[in-house]
Design an enzyme around this catalytic site. Structure first.
Site, PDB file in Angstrom:
ATOM      1  N   GLU A  46       0.863  -1.182   0.000  1.00 52.44           N
ATOM      2  CA  GLU A  46       0.000   0.000   0.000  1.00 52.44           C
ATOM      3  C   GLU A  46       0.899   1.231   0.000  1.00 52.44           C
ATOM      4  OE1 GLU A  46      -2.120   1.172   3.530  1.00 52.44           O
ATOM      5  OE2 GLU A  46      -0.917  -0.174   4.758  1.00 52.44           O
ATOM      6  N   ASN A 366     -11.019  -3.807   3.926  1.00 55.27           N
ATOM      7  CA  ASN A 366      -9.808  -3.998   4.725  1.00 55.27           C
ATOM      8  C   ASN A 366     -10.152  -3.817   6.199  1.00 55.27           C
ATOM      9  OD1 ASN A 366      -6.850  -4.163   5.207  1.00 55.27           O
ATOM     10  ND2 ASN A 366      -7.148  -2.069   5.943  1.00 55.27           N
ATOM     11  N   GLU A 367      -9.779  -4.753   7.018  1.00 47.22           N
ATOM     12  CA  GLU A 367      -9.930  -4.656   8.474  1.00 47.22           C
ATOM     13  C   GLU A 367     -11.288  -4.085   8.882  1.00 47.22           C
ATOM     14  OE1 GLU A 367      -6.394  -2.688  10.044  1.00 47.22           O
ATOM     15  OE2 GLU A 367      -5.313  -4.588   9.936  1.00 47.22           O
TER      16      GLU A 367
HETATM   17  O1  AHR Z   1       0.353  -2.326   7.461  1.00 42.91           O
HETATM   18  C1  AHR Z   1      -0.004  -1.112   8.004  1.00 42.91           C
HETATM   19  C2  AHR Z   1      -1.483  -1.023   8.344  1.00 42.91           C
HETATM   20  O2  AHR Z   1      -1.818  -1.941   9.329  1.00 42.91           O
HETATM   21  C3  AHR Z   1      -2.434  -1.349   7.222  1.00 42.91           C
HETATM   22  O3  AHR Z   1      -2.664  -0.260   6.403  1.00 42.91           O
HETATM   23  C4  AHR Z   1      -3.680  -1.726   7.935  1.00 42.91           C
HETATM   24  O4  AHR Z   1      -4.454  -2.644   7.208  1.00 42.91           O
HETATM   25  C5  AHR Z   1      -3.187  -2.298   9.240  1.00 42.91           C
HETATM   26  O5  AHR Z   1      -3.872  -1.797  10.321  1.00 42.91           O
END
Ligand code: AHR
Length: 648
Positions: A46, A366-367
């Site tokens: 990312e 995501n999460e």
């Molecule tokens: O890897 C860093 C961050 O950790 C990511 O963006 C997130 O998905 C997680 O909380």
């Protein structure tokens, strides 16, 4: 002399107490315990720590479109003095186009031949200069009526005294026009203490839009990647690339999500967006480039689609509010996999890739355990049914794994796969490596460990105290990482994919938001942390069959796999102790050749690699001359060993 009763008691006790088991790693090679997932080892990525802008994406100019700060042209400075006078300012009144709604106005009030005035860009912590290299510069420009000067662009030393490469554009017109030219360096010594300058030799006013400078890229692709960074990843032989995030997928607000449709096409049509890690993304590395990146590594994309929830809590309600996001995801899948004649596949073909990309896994968000509204179950279900209706073969991943309470997990449909994230201390990983996945239900969803990483200290990646610490982990962390990988590998019938996070870090002060990270770099150099080497060792020495591996009487952790074609057995051994650990290797069910190779990564617990010391901790190959069943092998202190045992 000892009293008689003491001798008798000692004999009785000695007979009654079990003897301490000899430290043994027992590997049963008679029949495989399962299949190793072909995509087990992969990469997660990312935009964090200047992973793309100032990292893998090879663009050298920072704030190239003048959009990074609405108040000032940060990273740009006027070039003046030595007989020249100039000032610069953002000029939203003269936008480049409807997408890039500003430009840089450069007023040169004094200049003449040999005394040029203009503007300079500092790059991403310097502009890397390499000898005999061809750079590709491009920019949009226009001039106030009557301007007759020549534009010179150059890569020069920070003090302007050494010019490494230069080129000229004869004249500008009063309308926006794009210019492109090559700059070639000579026999310069490599340095990053350089800047990019654009100057004119006559007084006048000019406007600049989207000024760009690329060094030689991987396979000379236009808008391409830094070859050294990409090579580090290719060398890991990843099976997949999970993108575009991470938090970067979601953004802080819905408007800041990774809006893939805005990341396509010419750079002048990409507005970029505010990313959640405190800086804007150019989106020069957009959806198409992610796919090319995966392809360059011979890896499959694991595509994460925006699921209608952003980090600060805003979400689209399941139902009609969510429908446009679901449609966006379907369009995105079509861009990746559709025929070149399909609506979105045709855009991919026009971008130079008529063949569809292989896609097996799509992750929804995501999460989403952070979504306190409880909407994920229904949001997931809406995506799931739309994707399965149109792409029945796609495997759909939920972002809430079994490490979260059932109430947060998806319940109304069964995800094919769930994504679990583990940022843990070394000790926590050492504990988890002794059987976390043994108890998981083999009939439930498969597991994707989409983010994991071991910490030498309690988890505090954003703590200001961690700012002074190394950007990449030490040997002790690599031990935790390797231990955890033995657990995932032994259970790779269930854990089908995993990837460390974060992957990349620009090590310059102020460039990073997280620690630790796997691969560090500056403008010129790159290095792998001990954890990088551990993952590379594991990923490049793995068979397709899981062999049962059990440790008794030792703290050494182990996993074993076999390549069903060559019959090579790979044994991974991890010694978390600070003294060497002899273990007896009891390999049954296979006849082994007389010699084997060992790759050993071992160092003091605190030892690490750094940008100025990139190879302090690297794997050392050796031969084992006398391989026998039941032989004793000593795993060095803080050591990770991969044995490759050939059949006879
Ligand atoms: O890897 C860093 C961050 O950790 C990511 O963006 C997130 O998905 C997680 O909380």
């Amino acid at each position: 002399m000892k009293p008689r009763w003491l001798l008798v008691a000692a004999l009785i006790l000695g007979a009654a107490l079990p003897r301490a088991a000899a430290p043994t790693i027992a590997i049963d090679a008679s029949s495989p315990a399962g299949k190793v997932s072909p995509l087990l080892y992969g990469l997660m990525t990312e935009e964090i720590n200047h992973a793309y802008d100032g990292g893998l994406y090879a663009e050298l100019l920072q704030n190239r479109a003048f959009l990074d700060d609405a108040a000032a042209p940060i990273h740009w400075a006027p070039v003046r003095g030595d007989g020249a006078a100039a000032s610069i300012a953002l000029d939203p009144g003269q936008p480049l186009n409807a997408v890039i709604g500003t430009s840089l106005r450069v007023d040169v009030t004094r200049a003449s031949t040999g005394h040029a005035g203009g503007v300079a860009n500092e790059g991403y912590w310097g502009i890397p200069v390499r000898p005999d290299a061809r750079y590709r510069a491009s920019f949009f420009a226009k001039a106030a009526p009557g301007f007759t000067g020549t534009v010179t662009i150059a890569i020069e030393s920070e003090d302007g005294k050494t010019v490494y490469a230069t080129g000229r554009v004869p004249g500008l017109s009063p309308a926006w026009k794009s210019y492109e030219l090559a700059l070639t360096t000579g026999s310069a010594a490599p340095t990053a203490k350089a800047r990019f300058v654009l100057t004119v030799d006559r007084p006048g006013t000019i406007w600049l839009g989207l000024v760009s400078l690329f060094p030689p890229t991987y396979k000379n692709q236009v808008n391409g990647f830094r070859p050294d960074l990409l090579q580090m990843m290719i060398d890991m032989r990843p099976g997949f690339l999970r993108f575009p995030g991470g938090n970067y997928l979601e953004g802080d607000h819905i408007a800041d999500r990774f809006e893939w449709k805005k990341t396509l096409g010419p750079l002048s049509e990409r507005p970029g967006h505010m990313a959640p890690w405190g800086y804007r993304s150019t989106d020069g590395l957009g959806l198409h480039e992610f796919l090319l990146w995966a392809e360059a590594m011979n890896a499959e994309p694991v595509l994460a689609v925006y699921a209608g929830y952003s980090l600060k809590g805003a979400y689209a309600k399941p139902g009609p509010d969510l429908a446009p996001h679901v449609q966006d995801a379907l369009d995105e899948i079509e861009y990746v996999t559709g025929a070149a004649t399909s609506q979105w596949g045709s855009l991919r073909a026009r971008a130079g890739h008529p063949a569809p990309f292989k896609l097996t896994y799509v992750e929804i968000g995501n999460e989403d355990f952070f979504d306190r509204s409880g909407s994920y179950d229904q949001r997931f279900a809406q995506f799931h049914s739309a994707i399965k209706a149109r792409y029945p073969d796609l495997q759909v991943i939920s972002t809430v794994g079994f490490e979260h309470p059932e109430s947060q997990r998806v319940r109304s449909v069964t995800p094919d796969v769930v994504d679990e994230h583990y940022y843990r201390t070394v000790d926590a990983f050492l504990k988890a490596a002794r059987g976390q996945y043994d108890t998981y239900n083999r009939k439930g969803p498969k597991i994707f460990v989409g983010e994991w990483g071991a910490y030498e200290t309690p988890f505090e990646p954003w703590n200001p105290r961690s700012r002074g610490e190394a950007p990449t982990p030490n040997m002790r962390a690599a031990i935790g990482d390797a231990a955890w990988m033995t657990e995932m590998e032994r259970n790779s019938d269930l854990v089908i994919m995993h990837c460390y996070a974060p992957l990349l870090v620009n090590v310059n002060p102020g460039a990073r938001q997280w620690r630790p990270n796997l691969i560090g770099y500056d403008a010129l150099r790159v290095y792998g942390s001990p954890s990088y080497h551990a993952i590379k060792l594991f990923a490049t020495h793995v068979g397709d069959e899981i062999l049962k591996a059990a440790a008794t009487g030792t703290d050494v952790l182990a996993s074993a796999t076999r390549d069903s074609r060559s019959r090579t057995i790979y044994v991974k051994l991890v010694n978390p102790g600070d003294t060497p650990a002899p273990v007896q290797l009891e390999i049954t069910g296979a006849t082994l050749g007389a010699t084997a190779t060992a790759l050993t990564l071992a160092a003091d617990a605190q030892a690490t690699n750094a940008i100025d010391a990139p190879e302090r901790v690297v794997p050392i190959p050796s031969q084992i001359p006398d391989v026998k069943r039941g032989m004793t092998y000593t795993v060095p202190a803080n050591g990770i060993v991969v044995l490759a045992l050939q059949p006879r």
